[in-house]
Design a protein around this motif. Structure first.
Motif, short mmCIF file in Angstrom:
data_model
loop_
_atom_site.label_atom_id
_atom_site.label_comp_id
_atom_site.label_asym_id
_atom_site.label_seq_id
_atom_site.Cartn_x
_atom_site.Cartn_y
_atom_site.Cartn_z
N SER A 73 0.83 -1.21 0.00
CA SER A 73 0.00 0.00 0.00
C SER A 73 0.86 1.26 0.00
O SER A 73 0.56 2.25 -0.67
N TYR A 74 1.94 1.20 0.75
CA TYR A 74 2.86 2.34 0.84
C TYR A 74 3.49 2.63 -0.53
O TYR A 74 3.58 3.79 -0.94
N LEU A 75 3.91 1.59 -1.25
CA LEU A 75 4.51 1.78 -2.57
C LEU A 75 3.50 2.33 -3.57
O LEU A 75 3.86 3.15 -4.42
N VAL A 76 2.26 1.89 -3.47
CA VAL A 76 1.23 2.40 -4.37
C VAL A 76 1.04 3.90 -4.15
O VAL A 76 1.03 4.68 -5.11
N ILE A 104 10.47 23.07 -8.90
CA ILE A 104 10.01 22.73 -7.55
C ILE A 104 9.29 21.39 -7.55
O ILE A 104 9.53 20.53 -6.68
N MET A 105 8.42 21.17 -8.54
CA MET A 105 7.69 19.91 -8.62
C MET A 105 8.62 18.73 -8.87
O MET A 105 8.44 17.65 -8.29
N PHE A 106 9.61 18.92 -9.75
CA PHE A 106 10.58 17.84 -10.00
C PHE A 106 11.34 17.48 -8.72
O PHE A 106 11.54 16.31 -8.41
N ILE A 107 11.76 18.48 -7.97
CA ILE A 107 12.53 18.22 -6.75
C ILE A 107 11.64 17.57 -5.68
O ILE A 107 12.08 16.65 -4.97
N LEU A 108 10.39 17.99 -5.58
CA LEU A 108 9.47 17.33 -4.64
C LEU A 108 9.23 15.87 -5.02
O LEU A 108 9.21 14.98 -4.16
N ALA A 109 9.09 15.62 -6.32
CA ALA A 109 8.92 14.23 -6.78
C ALA A 109 10.16 13.41 -6.48
O ALA A 109 10.06 12.24 -6.10
N ALA A 110 11.34 14.03 -6.62
CA ALA A 110 12.59 13.32 -6.30
C ALA A 110 12.65 12.96 -4.82
O ALA A 110 13.06 11.85 -4.46
N LEU A 111 12.22 13.87 -3.97
CA LEU A 111 12.22 13.59 -2.54
C LEU A 111 11.22 12.49 -2.18
O LEU A 111 11.52 11.60 -1.38
N GLY A 116 11.26 8.41 0.12
CA GLY A 116 10.11 7.66 0.58
C GLY A 116 10.26 6.16 0.43
O GLY A 116 9.74 5.39 1.22
N THR A 117 10.99 5.73 -0.57
CA THR A 117 11.21 4.30 -0.76
C THR A 117 12.50 3.83 -0.12
O THR A 117 12.94 2.71 -0.37
N ILE A 118 13.09 4.67 0.69
CA ILE A 118 14.32 4.37 1.43
C ILE A 118 15.44 3.93 0.47
O ILE A 118 16.12 2.95 0.69
N GLY A 119 15.56 4.63 -0.62
CA GLY A 119 16.65 4.39 -1.55
C GLY A 119 16.34 3.46 -2.69
O GLY A 119 17.11 3.37 -3.64
N PHE A 120 15.21 2.73 -2.65
CA PHE A 120 14.88 1.84 -3.76
C PHE A 120 14.51 2.63 -5.01
O PHE A 120 14.67 2.15 -6.12
N GLY A 121 13.99 3.82 -4.83
CA GLY A 121 13.63 4.68 -5.95
C GLY A 121 14.76 5.63 -6.32
O GLY A 121 14.52 6.77 -6.67
N PHE A 122 15.99 5.13 -6.26
CA PHE A 122 17.16 5.97 -6.52
C PHE A 122 17.16 6.51 -7.94
O PHE A 122 17.39 7.70 -8.16
N ILE A 123 16.90 5.67 -8.92
CA ILE A 123 16.99 6.09 -10.33
C ILE A 123 15.92 7.12 -10.69
O ILE A 123 16.25 8.18 -11.22
#
Length: 147
Positions: A73-76, A104-111, A116-123
């Motif tokens: 649920s968290y990943l979704v 600003i939106m790109f940087i928020l999405a990056a954060l 949020g995925t604790i590094g799994f969403g690195f790319i």
């Protein structure tokens, strides 16, 4: 006029990769709710000698399954939020409309996707971050008008 092709391409790739996190979360939720999958996992755990030697009990297994289910649920949610932020950023950077808002939106999405995925969403996080920095840094060339 500055061409924003790089930001758009990185943003679209980041959106697709962020959406993959949502798909992975949906698959995790579907798998954890299926009794057949759960019974196969439990049978595999019981027959694995390495897990028996490590001292993993049935209670540990159920705690692991609950964690995996909540992670789905968290990943979704994270994937959807990052994808929406990315879509807004790409829509505002096209034709060089609002590069600051887009950055600003790109940087928020990056954060969201990176941390949020604790590094799994690195790319996808890295792609969004680079696109955000590019949106802030690239400025149109100044032309001097001589009268």
């Amino acid at each position: 006029m500055v061409k924003r092709t790089g930001e758009v391409i990185m943003g679209v790739i980041g959106i697709v990769l962020s959406a993959l996190f949502s798909i992975i979360g949906i698959v995790l939720n579907m798998g954890m709710n299926s009794p057949e999958v759960m019974s196969q996992i439990e049978e595999g755990m019981e027959s694995d000698p390495n897990l028996q030697e490590s001292g993993m009990t049935a209670g540990d297994m159920s705690a692991f399954m609950e964690t995996a289910e909540s992670m789905g649920s968290y990943l979704v949610i994270l994937g959807i939020i990052a994808s929406i932020l990315g879509i807004i950023a790409v829509m505002t950077i096209v034709k060089n409309k609002k590069p600051v808002l887009s950055g600003i939106m790109f940087i928020l999405a990056a954060l969201v996707v990176g941390l949020g995925t604790i590094g799994f969403g690195f790319i996808p996080g890295l792609l969004f971050l680079i696109a955000g920095i590019m949106a802030f840094v690239r400025k149109p060339k100044r032309t001097e008008t001589v009268y």
